[in-house]
Design a protein around this motif. Structure first.
Motif, PDB file in Angstrom:
ATOM      1  N   VAL A  89      17.444  36.746  66.893  1.00  0.00           N
ATOM      2  CA  VAL A  89      18.254  37.560  67.783  1.00  0.00           C
ATOM      3  C   VAL A  89      18.360  36.862  69.144  1.00  0.00           C
ATOM      4  CG1 VAL A  89      18.467  39.812  68.916  1.00  0.00           C
ATOM      5  CG2 VAL A  89      17.433  39.661  66.634  1.00  0.00           C
ATOM      6  N   ASP A 146      30.016  34.117  70.190  1.00  0.00           N
ATOM      7  CA  ASP A 146      30.430  33.917  68.792  1.00  0.00           C
ATOM      8  C   ASP A 146      30.467  32.427  68.450  1.00  0.00           C
ATOM      9  OD1 ASP A 146      30.709  36.666  68.512  1.00  0.00           O
ATOM     10  OD2 ASP A 146      32.911  36.641  68.656  1.00  0.00           O
ATOM     11  N   ASP A 163      21.086  36.545  63.509  1.00  0.00           N
ATOM     12  CA  ASP A 163      21.353  37.883  62.977  1.00  0.00           C
ATOM     13  C   ASP A 163      22.083  38.793  63.950  1.00  0.00           C
ATOM     14  OD1 ASP A 163      19.782  38.078  60.239  1.00  0.00           O
ATOM     15  OD2 ASP A 163      18.547  36.917  61.624  1.00  0.00           O
ATOM     16  N   ALA A 164      21.843  38.620  65.252  1.00  0.00           N
ATOM     17  CA  ALA A 164      22.464  39.504  66.242  1.00  0.00           C
ATOM     18  C   ALA A 164      22.431  38.832  67.612  1.00  0.00           C
ATOM     19  CB  ALA A 164      21.730  40.838  66.299  1.00  0.00           C
ATOM     20  N   TYR A 217      22.590  40.031  71.732  1.00  0.00           N
ATOM     21  CA  TYR A 217      22.599  41.057  72.772  1.00  0.00           C
ATOM     22  C   TYR A 217      22.786  40.329  74.094  1.00  0.00           C
ATOM     23  CZ  TYR A 217      20.859  44.373  69.327  1.00  0.00           C
ATOM     24  OH  TYR A 217      20.732  45.175  68.212  1.00  0.00           O
ATOM     25  N   ALA A 264      17.317  45.989  69.991  1.00  0.00           N
ATOM     26  CA  ALA A 264      17.323  45.193  68.760  1.00  0.00           C
ATOM     27  C   ALA A 264      16.239  45.673  67.800  1.00  0.00           C
ATOM     28  CB  ALA A 264      17.141  43.711  69.075  1.00  0.00           C
ATOM     29  N   GLU A 324      17.546  48.993  66.365  1.00  0.00           N
ATOM     30  CA  GLU A 324      18.762  48.887  65.548  1.00  0.00           C
ATOM     31  C   GLU A 324      18.583  48.049  64.287  1.00  0.00           C
ATOM     32  OE1 GLU A 324      21.793  47.526  68.261  1.00  0.00           O
ATOM     33  OE2 GLU A 324      21.721  49.394  69.424  1.00  0.00           O
ATOM     34  N   HIS A 325      17.578  47.167  64.271  1.00  0.00           N
ATOM     35  CA  HIS A 325      17.406  46.280  63.121  1.00  0.00           C
ATOM     36  C   HIS A 325      16.080  46.487  62.391  1.00  0.00           C
ATOM     37  CE1 HIS A 325      21.039  43.983  64.046  1.00  0.00           C
ATOM     38  NE2 HIS A 325      20.697  44.149  65.310  1.00  0.00           N
TER      39      HIS A 325
END
Length: 170
Positions: free
Chosen positions: A50, A73, A87-88, A90, A121, A124-125
């Motif tokens: 993350v 991105d 994976d994510a 923030y 995180a 949420e994960h």
């Protein structure tokens, strides 16, 4: 109750990519030496990866939210091209001394050294802070990790994969 998965919380500028001063354009994206290999190593070790990054350039009017998201991105895509999975992401665009009204905040809970991005995180994960770690290059990264109940490790440059291999005992 099943224990959550371990996570590797990674700062962006100065850890995954070279900190060139508010990077937000594709021509400013330069991975740190060993960055993709380090993320692959963390992936293989079972860590959810993350990115947690302060991005005050938005509040300062240097780039907008869309440019920040597009650049994040691109970082994820560039790592993925070398087999490294994030994976994510923030990102905190807020800052007390901003010039863009919507992003001025005296002490946003997501802005490191506050632990908001890490705590979100985790929630949420389904992550386990006790088995997680944070790699950052600033004291604020270490404080955010501590406040979130995560072990923090300060990366001061060089080969990120060598740093991660040493952390994991590989």
């Amino acid at each position: 109750m099943t224990p959550g998965r371990p996570a590797a919380f990674l700062d962006r500028d100065g850890v995954l990519i070279e900190d060139v001063g508010y990077p937000h354009r594709p021509d400013q994206l330069r991975l740190m030496p060993g960055a993709a290999t380090a993320v692959r190593r963390l992936n293989a070790a079972g860590f959810v990866c993350v990115i947690v990054t302060n991005q005050s350039g938005v509040a300062r009017g240097l780039f907008d939210l869309e440019q920040m998201q597009a650049f994040n991105d691109l970082v994820v895509q560039t790592l993925a091209e070398d087999g490294a999975h994030i994976d994510a992401v923030y990102a905190c665009p807020f800052h007390a001394q901003g010039s863009v009204e919507a992003f001025i905040h005296p002490d946003h809970p997501d802005r490191k050294p506050n632990p908001g991005m890490i705590l979100r995180a985790v929630a949420e994960h389904g992550l386990d802070p006790d088995r997680s770690l944070m790699i950052g290059d600033q004291p604020s990264d270490m404080e955010a990790a501590q406040r979130a109940g995560v072990l923090g490790f300060r990366f001061v440059g060089g080969d990120l994969d060598r740093f991660v291999a040493d952390l994991l005992g590989d």
